[in-house]
Design a protein around this motif. Sequence first.
Motif, PDB file in Angstrom:
ATOM      1  N   MET A 162       0.842  -1.190   0.000  1.00 48.93           N
ATOM      2  CA  MET A 162       0.000   0.000   0.000  1.00 48.93           C
ATOM      3  C   MET A 162       0.879   1.242   0.000  1.00 48.93           C
ATOM      4  O   MET A 162       1.777   1.367   0.818  1.00 48.93           O
ATOM      5  CB  MET A 162      -0.896   0.003   1.235  1.00 48.93           C
ATOM      6  CG  MET A 162      -1.726   1.241   1.422  1.00 48.93           C
ATOM      7  SD  MET A 162      -3.161   1.357   0.362  1.00 48.93           S
ATOM      8  CE  MET A 162      -4.183   0.066   0.993  1.00 48.93           C
ATOM      9  N   ILE A 163       0.629   2.129  -0.949  1.00 49.57           N
ATOM     10  CA  ILE A 163       1.334   3.412  -0.988  1.00 49.57           C
ATOM     11  C   ILE A 163       0.351   4.481  -0.564  1.00 49.57           C
ATOM     12  O   ILE A 163      -0.734   4.592  -1.133  1.00 49.57           O
ATOM     13  CB  ILE A 163       1.866   3.721  -2.406  1.00 49.57           C
ATOM     14  CG1 ILE A 163       2.878   2.676  -2.826  1.00 49.57           C
ATOM     15  CG2 ILE A 163       2.470   5.120  -2.460  1.00 49.57           C
ATOM     16  CD1 ILE A 163       3.333   2.803  -4.266  1.00 49.57           C
ATOM     17  N   GLU A 164       0.703   5.261   0.474  1.00 52.54           N
ATOM     18  CA  GLU A 164      -0.144   6.359   0.950  1.00 52.54           C
ATOM     19  C   GLU A 164       0.616   7.659   0.797  1.00 52.54           C
ATOM     20  O   GLU A 164       1.781   7.744   1.155  1.00 52.54           O
ATOM     21  CB  GLU A 164      -0.533   6.152   2.410  1.00 52.54           C
ATOM     22  CG  GLU A 164      -1.421   7.262   2.945  1.00 52.54           C
ATOM     23  CD  GLU A 164      -1.851   7.028   4.381  1.00 52.54           C
ATOM     24  OE1 GLU A 164      -2.274   5.899   4.704  1.00 52.54           O
ATOM     25  OE2 GLU A 164      -1.743   7.967   5.176  1.00 52.54           O
ATOM     26  N   ILE A 165      -0.056   8.673   0.271  1.00 49.06           N
ATOM     27  CA  ILE A 165       0.557   9.972   0.022  1.00 49.06           C
ATOM     28  C   ILE A 165      -0.228  11.050   0.761  1.00 49.06           C
ATOM     29  O   ILE A 165      -1.460  11.044   0.757  1.00 49.06           O
ATOM     30  CB  ILE A 165       0.556  10.304  -1.495  1.00 49.06           C
ATOM     31  CG1 ILE A 165       1.209   9.192  -2.305  1.00 49.06           C
ATOM     32  CG2 ILE A 165       1.199  11.652  -1.772  1.00 49.06           C
ATOM     33  CD1 ILE A 165       2.672   9.003  -2.087  1.00 49.06           C
ATOM     34  N   LYS A 198     -13.690  10.878  -9.231  1.00 49.33           N
ATOM     35  CA  LYS A 198     -12.742  10.699 -10.331  1.00 49.33           C
ATOM     36  C   LYS A 198     -11.751   9.561 -10.121  1.00 49.33           C
ATOM     37  O   LYS A 198     -11.034   9.196 -11.053  1.00 49.33           O
ATOM     38  CB  LYS A 198     -11.950  11.993 -10.538  1.00 49.33           C
ATOM     39  CG  LYS A 198     -12.786  13.206 -10.819  1.00 49.33           C
ATOM     40  CD  LYS A 198     -12.873  13.447 -12.278  1.00 49.33           C
ATOM     41  CE  LYS A 198     -13.668  14.726 -12.516  1.00 49.33           C
ATOM     42  NZ  LYS A 198     -14.044  14.877 -13.879  1.00 49.33           N
ATOM     43  N   THR A 199     -11.673   9.025  -8.885  1.00 47.13           N
ATOM     44  CA  THR A 199     -10.683   7.987  -8.588  1.00 47.13           C
ATOM     45  C   THR A 199     -11.310   6.880  -7.740  1.00 47.13           C
ATOM     46  O   THR A 199     -12.436   7.009  -7.260  1.00 47.13           O
ATOM     47  CB  THR A 199      -9.473   8.555  -7.799  1.00 47.13           C
ATOM     48  OG1 THR A 199      -9.890   8.855  -6.463  1.00 47.13           O
ATOM     49  CG2 THR A 199      -8.900   9.791  -8.459  1.00 47.13           C
ATOM     50  N   ASP A 200     -10.538   5.815  -7.536  1.00 40.26           N
ATOM     51  CA  ASP A 200     -10.957   4.769  -6.601  1.00 40.26           C
ATOM     52  C   ASP A 200     -10.048   4.771  -5.369  1.00 40.26           C
ATOM     53  O   ASP A 200      -9.892   3.752  -4.701  1.00 40.26           O
ATOM     54  CB  ASP A 200     -10.960   3.404  -7.282  1.00 40.26           C
ATOM     55  CG  ASP A 200      -9.583   2.979  -7.776  1.00 40.26           C
ATOM     56  OD1 ASP A 200      -8.645   3.789  -7.742  1.00 40.26           O
ATOM     57  OD2 ASP A 200      -9.449   1.815  -8.195  1.00 40.26           O
ATOM     58  N   LEU A 201      -9.463   5.929  -5.073  1.00 42.49           N
ATOM     59  CA  LEU A 201      -8.567   6.048  -3.924  1.00 42.49           C
ATOM     60  C   LEU A 201      -9.316   5.852  -2.613  1.00 42.49           C
ATOM     61  O   LEU A 201     -10.468   6.264  -2.471  1.00 42.49           O
ATOM     62  CB  LEU A 201      -7.936   7.450  -3.886  1.00 42.49           C
ATOM     63  CG  LEU A 201      -6.870   7.769  -4.912  1.00 42.49           C
ATOM     64  CD1 LEU A 201      -6.584   9.267  -4.926  1.00 42.49           C
ATOM     65  CD2 LEU A 201      -5.598   6.993  -4.621  1.00 42.49           C
ATOM     66  N   LYS A 202      -8.634   5.248  -1.652  1.00 43.79           N
ATOM     67  CA  LYS A 202      -9.101   5.281  -0.269  1.00 43.79           C
ATOM     68  C   LYS A 202      -8.602   6.605   0.285  1.00 43.79           C
ATOM     69  O   LYS A 202      -7.419   6.935   0.135  1.00 43.79           O
ATOM     70  CB  LYS A 202      -8.537   4.109   0.521  1.00 43.79           C
ATOM     71  CG  LYS A 202      -9.059   2.780   0.037  1.00 43.79           C
ATOM     72  CD  LYS A 202      -8.501   1.642   0.845  1.00 43.79           C
ATOM     73  CE  LYS A 202      -9.033   0.346   0.270  1.00 43.79           C
ATOM     74  NZ  LYS A 202      -8.472  -0.804   0.955  1.00 43.79           N
ATOM     75  N   TYR A 223      -6.733  18.949  -4.611  1.00 41.25           N
ATOM     76  CA  TYR A 223      -7.261  18.044  -5.638  1.00 41.25           C
ATOM     77  C   TYR A 223      -6.144  17.624  -6.586  1.00 41.25           C
ATOM     78  O   TYR A 223      -6.018  16.449  -6.923  1.00 41.25           O
ATOM     79  CB  TYR A 223      -8.396  18.742  -6.398  1.00 41.25           C
ATOM     80  CG  TYR A 223      -8.815  18.018  -7.644  1.00 41.25           C
ATOM     81  CD1 TYR A 223      -9.620  16.884  -7.567  1.00 41.25           C
ATOM     82  CD2 TYR A 223      -8.394  18.442  -8.896  1.00 41.25           C
ATOM     83  CE1 TYR A 223      -9.999  16.195  -8.715  1.00 41.25           C
ATOM     84  CE2 TYR A 223      -8.778  17.767 -10.053  1.00 41.25           C
ATOM     85  CZ  TYR A 223      -9.572  16.653  -9.947  1.00 41.25           C
ATOM     86  OH  TYR A 223      -9.941  15.975 -11.083  1.00 41.25           O
ATOM     87  N   GLU A 224      -5.331  18.578  -7.011  1.00 42.70           N
ATOM     88  CA  GLU A 224      -4.241  18.282  -7.944  1.00 42.70           C
ATOM     89  C   GLU A 224      -3.251  17.285  -7.342  1.00 42.70           C
ATOM     90  O   GLU A 224      -2.802  16.365  -8.031  1.00 42.70           O
ATOM     91  CB  GLU A 224      -3.518  19.567  -8.345  1.00 42.70           C
ATOM     92  CG  GLU A 224      -4.336  20.512  -9.198  1.00 42.70           C
ATOM     93  CD  GLU A 224      -5.315  21.373  -8.403  1.00 42.70           C
ATOM     94  OE1 GLU A 224      -5.241  21.417  -7.156  1.00 42.70           O
ATOM     95  OE2 GLU A 224      -6.174  22.003  -9.037  1.00 42.70           O
ATOM     96  N   ASP A 225      -2.925  17.465  -6.063  1.00 44.65           N
ATOM     97  CA  ASP A 225      -2.035  16.514  -5.384  1.00 44.65           C
ATOM     98  C   ASP A 225      -2.650  15.114  -5.385  1.00 44.65           C
ATOM     99  O   ASP A 225      -1.959  14.120  -5.606  1.00 44.65           O
ATOM    100  CB  ASP A 225      -1.776  16.927  -3.935  1.00 44.65           C
ATOM    101  CG  ASP A 225      -0.911  18.155  -3.788  1.00 44.65           C
ATOM    102  OD1 ASP A 225      -0.326  18.615  -4.788  1.00 44.65           O
ATOM    103  OD2 ASP A 225      -0.827  18.667  -2.644  1.00 44.65           O
ATOM    104  N   GLY A 226      -3.948  15.046  -5.123  1.00 45.62           N
ATOM    105  CA  GLY A 226      -4.630  13.758  -5.087  1.00 45.62           C
ATOM    106  C   GLY A 226      -4.616  13.071  -6.437  1.00 45.62           C
ATOM    107  O   GLY A 226      -4.383  11.866  -6.530  1.00 45.62           O
ATOM    108  N   GLY A 260       0.220   8.392 -10.052  1.00 46.08           N
ATOM    109  CA  GLY A 260       1.520   7.846  -9.684  1.00 46.08           C
ATOM    110  C   GLY A 260       1.459   6.479  -9.030  1.00 46.08           C
ATOM    111  O   GLY A 260       2.489   5.894  -8.691  1.00 46.08           O
ATOM    112  N   GLY A 261       0.250   5.961  -8.802  1.00 44.74           N
ATOM    113  CA  GLY A 261       0.123   4.610  -8.274  1.00 44.74           C
ATOM    114  C   GLY A 261      -0.315   4.496  -6.829  1.00 44.74           C
ATOM    115  O   GLY A 261      -0.389   3.392  -6.296  1.00 44.74           O
ATOM    116  N   ALA A 262      -0.607   5.617  -6.186  1.00 49.63           N
ATOM    117  CA  ALA A 262      -1.059   5.551  -4.792  1.00 49.63           C
ATOM    118  C   ALA A 262      -2.408   4.844  -4.717  1.00 49.63           C
ATOM    119  O   ALA A 262      -3.221   4.928  -5.639  1.00 49.63           O
ATOM    120  CB  ALA A 262      -1.171   6.947  -4.194  1.00 49.63           C
TER     121      ALA A 262
END
Length: 71
Positions: free
Chosen positions: A2-5, A48-52, A10-13, A19-21
């Motif tokens: 798991m990569i967490e940033i 726009k994403t499937d990020l947690k 919004y732009e950072d996200g 980038g694969g987070a």
Amino acid sequence: MMIEICCGSYEDGMNAYYGGAKRIELNSALYLGGLSPTVSTLKLLKAKTDLKIICMVRPRAAVMMRMNLFR
């Protein structure tokens, strides 16, 4: 793995996502130590994403104090 940033916008996200987070901590005003992000930023990234996404809850910049109750 798991990569967490830590993201301050919004732009950072979106950059973290591209980038694969897989998970981000979403904040705003990182120059103040981080504040709560706007609801619209959270909603847009979720759409726009499937990020947690973990959000910082800190509504204002202030000195954080800790009380020692066991003197």
